[in-house]
Design an enzyme around this catalytic site. Structure first.
Site, PDB file in Angstrom:
ATOM      1  N   CYS A   1     -27.606   7.775  45.700  1.00  0.00           N
ATOM      2  CA  CYS A   1     -26.567   7.265  44.785  1.00  0.00           C
ATOM      3  C   CYS A   1     -25.349   8.185  44.863  1.00  0.00           C
ATOM      4  O   CYS A   1     -25.458   9.376  44.617  1.00  0.00           O
ATOM      5  CB  CYS A   1     -27.117   7.214  43.369  1.00  0.00           C
ATOM      6  SG  CYS A   1     -25.862   6.967  42.109  1.00  0.00           S
TER       7      CYS A   1
ATOM      8  N   CYS B   1     -19.291   4.447  41.481  1.00  0.00           N
ATOM      9  CA  CYS B   1     -19.090   3.009  41.241  1.00  0.00           C
ATOM     10  C   CYS B   1     -19.075   2.645  39.766  1.00  0.00           C
ATOM     11  O   CYS B   1     -18.497   1.631  39.385  1.00  0.00           O
ATOM     12  CB  CYS B   1     -20.171   2.198  41.922  1.00  0.00           C
ATOM     13  SG  CYS B   1     -20.835   2.930  43.402  1.00  0.00           S
TER      14      CYS B   1
ATOM     15  N   THR C   1     -25.054   8.486  35.170  1.00  0.00           N
ATOM     16  CA  THR C   1     -24.990   8.743  36.605  1.00  0.00           C
ATOM     17  C   THR C   1     -23.697   9.470  36.968  1.00  0.00           C
ATOM     18  O   THR C   1     -22.612   8.983  36.673  1.00  0.00           O
ATOM     19  CB  THR C   1     -25.064   7.397  37.369  1.00  0.00           C
ATOM     20  OG1 THR C   1     -26.282   6.755  37.025  1.00  0.00           O
ATOM     21  CG2 THR C   1     -24.999   7.598  38.860  1.00  0.00           C
TER      22      THR C   1
ATOM     23  N   GLU D   1     -28.206  12.442  37.053  1.00  0.00           N
ATOM     24  CA  GLU D   1     -28.250  11.711  35.778  1.00  0.00           C
ATOM     25  C   GLU D   1     -28.154  12.743  34.654  1.00  0.00           C
ATOM     26  O   GLU D   1     -28.835  13.780  34.702  1.00  0.00           O
ATOM     27  CB  GLU D   1     -29.558  10.930  35.641  1.00  0.00           C
ATOM     28  CG  GLU D   1     -29.890  10.025  36.826  1.00  0.00           C
ATOM     29  CD  GLU D   1     -28.939   8.867  37.045  1.00  0.00           C
ATOM     30  OE1 GLU D   1     -28.328   8.424  36.050  1.00  0.00           O
ATOM     31  OE2 GLU D   1     -28.799   8.420  38.200  1.00  0.00           O
TER      32      GLU D   1
ATOM     33  N   HIS E   1     -21.740  -4.212  38.039  1.00  0.00           N
ATOM     34  CA  HIS E   1     -22.665  -3.189  38.539  1.00  0.00           C
ATOM     35  C   HIS E   1     -23.882  -3.825  39.220  1.00  0.00           C
ATOM     36  O   HIS E   1     -24.468  -3.238  40.131  1.00  0.00           O
ATOM     37  CB  HIS E   1     -23.078  -2.227  37.422  1.00  0.00           C
ATOM     38  CG  HIS E   1     -23.390  -0.855  37.940  1.00  0.00           C
ATOM     39  ND1 HIS E   1     -22.523  -0.148  38.747  1.00  0.00           N
ATOM     40  CD2 HIS E   1     -24.484  -0.073  37.834  1.00  0.00           C
ATOM     41  CE1 HIS E   1     -23.065   1.010  39.085  1.00  0.00           C
ATOM     42  NE2 HIS E   1     -24.268   1.076  38.549  1.00  0.00           N
TER      43      HIS E   1
ATOM     44  N   TYR F   1     -25.098  -3.097  43.388  1.00  0.00           N
ATOM     45  CA  TYR F   1     -26.397  -2.768  43.972  1.00  0.00           C
ATOM     46  C   TYR F   1     -26.667  -3.543  45.268  1.00  0.00           C
ATOM     47  O   TYR F   1     -27.504  -3.127  46.064  1.00  0.00           O
ATOM     48  CB  TYR F   1     -27.512  -3.033  42.948  1.00  0.00           C
ATOM     49  CG  TYR F   1     -27.652  -1.941  41.906  1.00  0.00           C
ATOM     50  CD1 TYR F   1     -26.558  -1.205  41.482  1.00  0.00           C
ATOM     51  CD2 TYR F   1     -28.882  -1.652  41.336  1.00  0.00           C
ATOM     52  CE1 TYR F   1     -26.676  -0.213  40.532  1.00  0.00           C
ATOM     53  CE2 TYR F   1     -29.013  -0.654  40.377  1.00  0.00           C
ATOM     54  CZ  TYR F   1     -27.911   0.058  39.983  1.00  0.00           C
ATOM     55  OH  TYR F   1     -28.025   1.042  39.042  1.00  0.00           O
TER      56      TYR F   1
ATOM     57  N   CYS G   1     -24.794  -0.675  47.587  1.00  0.00           N
ATOM     58  CA  CYS G   1     -25.268   0.719  47.699  1.00  0.00           C
ATOM     59  C   CYS G   1     -26.742   0.794  48.089  1.00  0.00           C
ATOM     60  O   CYS G   1     -27.123   1.576  48.955  1.00  0.00           O
ATOM     61  CB  CYS G   1     -25.013   1.485  46.410  1.00  0.00           C
ATOM     62  SG  CYS G   1     -26.150   1.133  45.062  1.00  0.00           S
TER      63      CYS G   1
ATOM     64  N   GLU H   1     -33.716   3.615  39.715  1.00  0.00           N
ATOM     65  CA  GLU H   1     -32.401   3.083  39.384  1.00  0.00           C
ATOM     66  C   GLU H   1     -32.295   1.614  39.790  1.00  0.00           C
ATOM     67  O   GLU H   1     -31.638   0.812  39.120  1.00  0.00           O
ATOM     68  CB  GLU H   1     -31.308   3.916  40.060  1.00  0.00           C
ATOM     69  CG  GLU H   1     -29.998   3.760  39.329  1.00  0.00           C
ATOM     70  CD  GLU H   1     -28.917   4.653  39.883  1.00  0.00           C
ATOM     71  OE1 GLU H   1     -29.098   5.182  40.987  1.00  0.00           O
ATOM     72  OE2 GLU H   1     -27.903   4.808  39.213  1.00  0.00           O
TER      73      GLU H   1
HETATM   74 FE1  SF4 Z   1     -25.074   4.812  42.277  1.00  0.00          FE
HETATM   75 FE2  SF4 Z   1     -25.312   2.436  43.401  1.00  0.00          FE
HETATM   76 FE3  SF4 Z   1     -24.552   2.641  40.830  1.00  0.00          FE
HETATM   77 FE4  SF4 Z   1     -22.932   3.349  42.869  1.00  0.00          FE
HETATM   78  S1  SF4 Z   1     -23.706   1.271  42.405  1.00  0.00           S
HETATM   79  S2  SF4 Z   1     -23.285   4.475  40.982  1.00  0.00           S
HETATM   80  S3  SF4 Z   1     -24.367   4.230  44.305  1.00  0.00           S
HETATM   81  S4  SF4 Z   1     -26.529   3.207  41.713  1.00  0.00           S
HETATM   82 FE    FE Z   2     -26.535   2.823  38.748  1.00  0.00          FE
END
Ligand code: SF4
Ligand code: FE
Length: 512
Positions: free
Chosen positions: A122, A126, A213, A279, A314, A318, A321, A469
């Site tokens: 991660c 984002c 995060t 975190e 968000h 995902y 990422c 996550e």
């Molecule tokens: Fe982390 Fe993925 Fe959330 Fe970006 S989208 S902060 S990489 S978990």
């Molecule tokens: Fe996240």
């Protein structure tokens, strides 16, 4: 409710703005130097931490965030990593962009996949990007409905963020106390962050945000309400931004499995030798927020819209990422199959194909919800919320199956292997290496490194970002199922079926 008073830019912000005015794209080194200057109240392992930017447990997460700055400097990635601001016309990092088209939404997902590939974890930036876009459209609609002035204020804030290339942590999940009770019904009102004092120059807030995060790797914090609110819960309907080092904010670093391996020299046993996630529990202990940084104050009816949009963005994220991180896990599985001499076995090939199939399915969802996006009333683009929820629902499952397949291919040595110090020991080292030799000329160290990487991603510190996550980030699986049930038109589907079998609205076919 909104009380517009004060409005002076904070002194500190002016200073940052002056320092950074000529550098809209910051280098990774400049970004890390910013963190070194932060004076924050941070605890880890029961102790206060100073100069956290150079702490060996924290540094891998900073390196991951720094990659968002590094790639933006590289001409090869310019199209994905940078964008043109709709507010200023300046070239900015895409992580601070307000999406202006479906093409922007698609590029966002591609950028996240790229960063997942480069860091294998991660990379944290984002959450702020998703918060910017949700707050931008919600404040606009709030102002339209209520005659408030939040949107212009937020636009000013965004110009500051973009022109200084700031990392901002979007901050949503409250402590939540008794989960069966809403914020206003909690025995302890602080279970959800709320306003405790209203002053002439601003608000004072108290509460705690969990699972934050990348929190201490950010310049700023953008706080949002946790959930939809009802009349009577005005003090919990609060949205604002403050610098990371605002007095009264206390940070407690979250533990991750195997995290102390990062303290060992050499790094082989950590698996991912440079990068990791972060975190942080974040406590707001009567924190002052000046009016010019307040973007919601009492508008309960808009909390739900804000949360739904932020979660939607968000859940789209995902699909980028986790796919990038999945690419690295597939690569690790292929590598260990080669090193073990089993890559030609048909069942191994099939398992790797299955991993690819699962990973690309997630990507397809991320791209689909982006391509089907639409403009909001404010002008920035929102993803297709149903498809973003489908994307995240799959993310709660597929990485777990991919991890299972990677562990199957890796074999048990991943968890029974001696430590790196045994490989290096002057007496037993040669014996350990002799009996860990795999196929052909592949040195034992290569097997050791790849196995540790798979261990890291599927059950070590890296599994926080790749697995847990995936389950709970951006909302646990049930949250997506509720959204799916709300957004899918079942009546329409029922009518389609009824028409086909002649129950109602039967069409006559006239081409017989
Ligand atoms: Fe982390 Fe993925 Fe959330 Fe970006 S989208 S902060 S990489 S978990
Ligand atoms: Fe996240």
């Amino acid at each position: 409710m909104i009380v517009v008073q004060g409005g002076d830019e904070r002194k500190r912000n002016n200073q940052l703005g002056k320092e950074r005015a000529c550098m809209p794209l910051r280098t990774p080194q400049e970004y890390i130097d910013d963190l070194r200057k932060m004076k924050i109240e941070l605890y880890m392992f029961g102790e206060k931490v100073e100069n956290y930017a150079d702490h060996p447990i924290i540094r891998p997460s900073i390196n991951a965030m720094a990659m968002t700055y590094k790639l933006a400097q590289e001409p090869e990635y310019e199209d994905l990593m940078t964008a043109t601001s709709n507010l200023t016309g300046h070239k900015i990092n895409r992580f601070t962009h307000l999406h202006q088209s479906t093409d922007d939404l698609v590029k966002k997902v591609k950028m996240q996949r790229l960063l997942g590939q480069k860091t294998g974890c991660c990379f944290q930036r984002c959450v702020g990007m998703d918060a910017f876009n949700a707050v931008y459209s919600t404040t606009y609609e709030m102002d339209q409905a209520k005659g408030t002035g939040y949107h212009e204020r937020f636009k000013k804030y965004m110009e500051y963020v973009q022109d200084n290339d700031l990392a901002v942590d979007g901050c949503m999940t409250d402590a939540r106390g008794d989960r069966s009770k809403s914020p206003g019904a909690q025995p302890d009102p602080d279970a959800y962050l709320h306003v405790v004092e209203r002053r002439e120059d601003g608000l004072v807030v108290r509460g705690c945000k969990l699972h934050q995060t990348g929190m201490i790797n950010s310049h700023e914090i953008l706080v949002m309400p946790n959930n939809a609110l009802r009349e009577g819960e005005e003090e919990w309907a609060v949205m604002f931004a403050i610098p990371l080092d605002t007095p009264g904010v206390i940070y407690v670093y979250g533990r991750q499995s195997s995290d102390t391996r990062k303290l060992e020299s050499g790094g082989i046993d950590t698996g991912n030798i440079h990068f990791g996630g972060q975190e942080v529990m974040t406590i707001f202990n009567d924190v002052f927020v000046p009016w010019d940084r307040v973007f919601m104050d009492g508008e309960t009816e808009f909390a739900g819209m804000l949360v739904e949009r932020f979660a939607g963005y968000h859940r789209q994220s995902y699909g980028g990422c986790k796919v990038g991180v999945g690419d690295t896990l597939i690569g690790a599985a292929q590598a260990i199959a080669d090193y073990n001499g089993v890559s030609r076995a048909s069942h191994i090939k099939d398992k790797i194909i299955e991993m690819c199939h699962l990973n690309e399915t997630l990507y397809a969802c991320g791209i689909a919800c982006s391509s089907e996006g639409r403009p909001t009333a404010a002008g920035n683009y929102l993803i297709n919320v149903l498809l973003a929820n489908i994307c995240k629902q799959n993310v709660t499952r597929f990485p777990y199956e991919m991890a299972r397949l990677a562990q199957d291919i890796a074999g048990g040595f991943m968890v029974t292997m001696p430590s790196d110090k045994d490989f290096d020991h002057p007496e037993i080292g040669p014996l350990v290496r002799k009996y860990t030799q795999g196929s052909g000329e592949v040195p034992p160290e290569n097997r050791q490194r790849i196995l540790r990487l798979i261990e890291n991603m599927t059950m070590g510190a890296g599994a926080v970002g790749y697995l847990t996550e995936s389950m709970h980030g951006a909302g646990s699986p049930q949250a997506q199922r509720i959204m799916i049930s709300r957004l899918v038109n079942l009546q329409h589907r029922k009518e389609l079926a009824e028409k086909l079998c002649g129950v109602k609205d039967r069409d006559d076919i006239d081409w017989e």
